[in-house]
Design an enzyme around this catalytic site. Structure first.
Site, short mmCIF file in Angstrom:
data_model
loop_
_atom_site.label_atom_id
_atom_site.label_comp_id
_atom_site.label_asym_id
_atom_site.label_seq_id
_atom_site.Cartn_x
_atom_site.Cartn_y
_atom_site.Cartn_z
N GLY A 37 0.84 -1.20 0.00
CA GLY A 37 0.00 0.00 0.00
C GLY A 37 0.87 1.24 0.00
O GLY A 37 2.02 1.21 -0.43
N THR B 161 3.09 4.57 1.20
CA THR B 161 4.24 4.73 2.09
C THR B 161 3.81 5.30 3.44
O THR B 161 4.30 4.86 4.49
CB THR B 161 5.31 5.61 1.41
OG1 THR B 161 5.81 4.88 0.28
CG2 THR B 161 6.47 5.93 2.32
N GLY C 271 2.34 2.60 5.42
CA GLY C 271 3.44 1.72 5.85
C GLY C 271 4.09 2.23 7.13
O GLY C 271 4.42 1.45 8.03
N GLU D 209 5.54 -3.38 1.03
CA GLU D 209 5.67 -3.05 -0.40
C GLU D 209 4.96 -1.72 -0.58
O GLU D 209 3.72 -1.68 -0.54
CB GLU D 209 4.97 -4.11 -1.26
CG GLU D 209 5.54 -5.51 -1.15
CD GLU D 209 6.81 -5.68 -1.93
OE1 GLU D 209 7.16 -4.79 -2.73
OE2 GLU D 209 7.48 -6.70 -1.72
N GLU E 101 4.55 10.65 -5.39
CA GLU E 101 3.79 9.63 -6.11
C GLU E 101 2.37 10.13 -6.37
O GLU E 101 1.67 10.50 -5.43
CB GLU E 101 3.73 8.33 -5.30
CG GLU E 101 3.04 7.23 -6.07
CD GLU E 101 2.86 5.95 -5.27
OE1 GLU E 101 2.42 6.02 -4.12
OE2 GLU E 101 3.17 4.87 -5.82
P1 NAD Z 1 -3.38 2.44 1.34
O1 NAD Z 1 -2.08 2.43 2.04
O2 NAD Z 1 -4.31 3.57 1.60
O3 NAD Z 1 -4.22 1.12 1.67
C1 NAD Z 1 -3.70 -0.18 1.46
C2 NAD Z 1 -4.40 -1.14 2.41
O4 NAD Z 1 -4.05 -0.78 3.74
C3 NAD Z 1 -5.92 -1.12 2.34
O5 NAD Z 1 -6.40 -2.44 2.47
C4 NAD Z 1 -6.30 -0.29 3.55
O6 NAD Z 1 -7.57 -0.60 4.06
C5 NAD Z 1 -5.22 -0.69 4.54
N1 NAD Z 1 -4.96 0.28 5.61
C6 NAD Z 1 -5.11 1.63 5.58
N2 NAD Z 1 -4.79 2.17 6.78
C7 NAD Z 1 -4.41 1.14 7.59
C8 NAD Z 1 -3.96 1.05 8.93
N3 NAD Z 1 -3.83 2.12 9.71
N4 NAD Z 1 -3.66 -0.15 9.43
C9 NAD Z 1 -3.77 -1.26 8.67
N5 NAD Z 1 -4.21 -1.25 7.40
C10 NAD Z 1 -4.52 -0.06 6.85
O7 NAD Z 1 -3.02 2.33 -0.18
P2 NAD Z 1 -4.00 2.37 -1.43
O8 NAD Z 1 -4.45 3.78 -1.64
O9 NAD Z 1 -5.04 1.30 -1.29
O10 NAD Z 1 -3.01 1.91 -2.59
C11 NAD Z 1 -2.16 2.79 -3.23
C12 NAD Z 1 -0.73 2.67 -2.73
O11 NAD Z 1 -0.28 1.32 -2.77
C13 NAD Z 1 0.24 3.44 -3.59
O12 NAD Z 1 1.12 4.19 -2.78
C14 NAD Z 1 1.02 2.35 -4.32
O13 NAD Z 1 2.30 2.72 -4.72
C15 NAD Z 1 1.03 1.26 -3.32
N6 NAD Z 1 1.29 -0.03 -3.97
C16 NAD Z 1 2.52 -0.62 -3.80
C17 NAD Z 1 2.80 -1.82 -4.43
C18 NAD Z 1 4.14 -2.49 -4.26
O14 NAD Z 1 4.23 -3.65 -4.56
N7 NAD Z 1 5.17 -1.81 -3.81
C19 NAD Z 1 1.82 -2.44 -5.21
C20 NAD Z 1 0.60 -1.81 -5.37
C21 NAD Z 1 0.34 -0.60 -4.73
#
Ligand code: NAD
Length: 474
Positions: free
Chosen positions: A225, A227, A230, A247, A377
């Site tokens: 998800g 950064t 993360g 990731e 990003e």
């Molecule tokens: P996001 O970080 O908002 O959400 C990702 C997941 O995390 C979702 O399931 C969300 O419900 C969960 N989440 C959110 N807050 C949380 C918390 N406090 N505790 C636990 N879980 C939580 O990301 P997004 O908007 O869904 O996706 C876009 C991002 O993902 C972009 O930054 C993209 O670069 C990244 N991404 C990275 C890769 C990789 O392999 N490096 C692949 C695909 C997407």
């Protein structure tokens, strides 16, 4: 469409009885109503996964292999259905879901099925009349948290290796697009996965996701998800000293030297950034072009961008669908505004088009490394083109963001390509190609694109722990 939680191989409502609606990104109308899982549902799911762990981890590995292989076959058998579901839920063109998302999901199960029977320990020559050997053992309950851009494929990337080596899993799909994860769970049950080995808790990240991250019975969080998310997860995982793999985001440089096949490089740059509406962590969102071929590249990229077919994701001719949500569309459009304000030269695109959450593919030239559109990003269809003069300068520009996920290099000079590939601080480098992935090849980030690796043998190290056994032979 009403979707429930998946716990112990059964569909159940969230204990609070609450739900969340998700829209069809192509129309903005309601597509599905999801169960809003919260801490008490996560407790149920983790308890189920914990209860299933002893039997699953001790199961004959040939049996785990057979179940995962069967899962791959069933994914292929349901290809049209899964592709349609993924396209409806995320807005991605059905042609892409059909050609890439679903077949690569099946490949991931086939590849990791084989590893169930191939993971071994070592025998180690130690001092004394001792036999010392190692066992490579599963960790326990894994929390898999995934984003919405490739939900089916990313679920498979986390599930297949974790299950192959004997872990059990609680999957938290993205709130924007949970349907394929739930369908995959049913398919895995059909393939023979016993109750509890995989549970799926839909809901919000700050509720269901956060409850998983601080759960004492979760051994590891495997997260893909943003950064910033993360960072939150890393802090939260400290309380229970969990293992983590992250990731995260990217701002990947795609570098075109004047000695490349410039036409091919420029044409490829269009799909490198706009594939999946630019919602790709490895999107080649910074196109770095050697100055002597800059005009030629810009012209070809703009022509290629203008030729992209925007439309209904379910139409097989569509090359670009809508973005995943209204909020995400607005964020992407605000970056286009920043590019205009910072003085970049907008060559095509520039705005949202509706109904649905469409954004025109947008190309900026005249971008400098300090601009927000060159550093941050955007995760949408926005390309920044920057010129460079020589290898030294492009190496510095390539490294001038906090991210380090991927990079592309286009040149006919093999020595230059290898030297630069070694120098770039990114987890993946493509030479004269872009956006290639394979379940067999390790994938992950440098710098603030995260740590840990997925795919290939490397991920198995992250999903197992080593036990050293000492036997007195004296
Ligand atoms: P996001 O970080 O908002 O959400 C990702 C997941 O995390 C979702 O399931 C969300 O419900 C969960 N989440 C959110 N807050 C949380 C918390 N406090 N505790 C636990 N879980 C939580 O990301 P997004 O908007 O869904 O996706 C876009 C991002 O993902 C972009 O930054 C993209 O670069 C990244 N991404 C990275 C890769 C990789 O392999 N490096 C692949 C695909 C997407």
């Amino acid at each position: 469409m009403n979707a429930k939680l998946w716990i112990h191989n059964q569909s159940v409502d969230a204990l609070c009885g609450e739900t969340l609606d998700t829209p069809n990104p192509a129309t903005g109308e309601r597509l599905a109503t999801l169960a809003r899982g919260k801490r008490e549902d996560v407790d149920r799911a983790v308890a189920s996964a914990k209860s299933a762990f002893p039997a699953w981890s001790r199961l004959d590995p040939n049996e785990r292999q057979r179940i995962l292989w069967r899962a791959g076959e069933l994914v292929l058998a349901h290809l049209p259905e899964l592709a349609r579901l993924e396209s409806l839920d995320t807005g991605k063109p059905i042609a892409n879901a059909t050609a890439i998302d679903v077949p690569r999901t099946a490949d991931t199960f086939f590849y990791f099925a084989g590893w169930a029977t191939k993971l071994t320990g070592d025998t180690i020559p130690v001092r004394g009349p001792i036999l010392n050997y190692t066992l490579r053992e599963p960790l326990g309950v894994i929390a898999a948290i995934i984003p919405w851009n490739f939900p089916l494929l990313l679920a498979a990337r986390k599930l297949a290796p974790a299950l192959a080596v004997g872990n059990t899993v609680v999957l938290k799909p993205p709130e924007e697009a949970s349907l394929s994860s739930l369908r995959l769970a049913e398919i895995l049950a059909e393939a023979g996965l016993p109750p509890g080995v995989l549970n799926v808790v839909t809901g919000l990240g700050e509720e269901a996701g956060a409850a998983l991250v601080d759960h004492v019975d979760v051994a590891k969080v495997s997260f893909t998800g943003g950064t910033d998310t993360g960072r939150i997860i890393m802090r939260a995982a400290a309380g229970t000293l969990k293992k983590l793999s992250l990731e995260l985001g990217g701002k990947s440089p795609n570098i075109v030297f004047a000695d490349a096949d410039v036409d091919l490089a420029a044409k490829s740059a269009v799909s490198a950034v706009f594939y999946n509406q630019g919602q790709l962590c490895t999107a080649g969102s910074r196109l770095l072009v050697q100055r002597s071929v800059l005009d030629q590249v810009v012209e070809t990229v703009v022509a290629g961008t203008n030729a992209l077919v925007l439309g209904d994701p379910l139409d097989p001719k569509t090359q670009m669908g809508p973005l995943v949500s209204a909020a995400h569309r607005d964020r992407v459009v605000s970056y286009i505004g920043k590019g205009n304000e910072e003085g970049a030269d907008r060559r095509t695109g520039g705005g949202a088009v509706g109904p649905g959450y469409y954004v025109e593919p947008t190309v900026f030239s005249g971008v400098t490394a300090e601009m927000a559109i060159a550093r941050e990003e955007i995760f949408g269809p926005v390309l920044s083109i920057l010129p460079f003069d020589d290898v030294e300068q492009v190496a510095q520009i390539a490294d001038a963001t906090e991210f380090g996920l991927a990079a592309g290099i286009w040149t006919r000079d093999i020595g230059k390509a290898h030297a630069l590939a070694a120098r770039i601080r990114a987890g993946t480098v493509w030479i004269n190609t872009y956006n290639r992935f394979d379940a067999a090849s390790p994938y992950g980030g440098y710098k603030q694109s995260g740590f840990g690796r997925e795919n290939g043998r490397a991920v198995l190290e992250e999903l197992t722990q080593i036990k050293s056994v000492w036997v007195n032979l004296g």
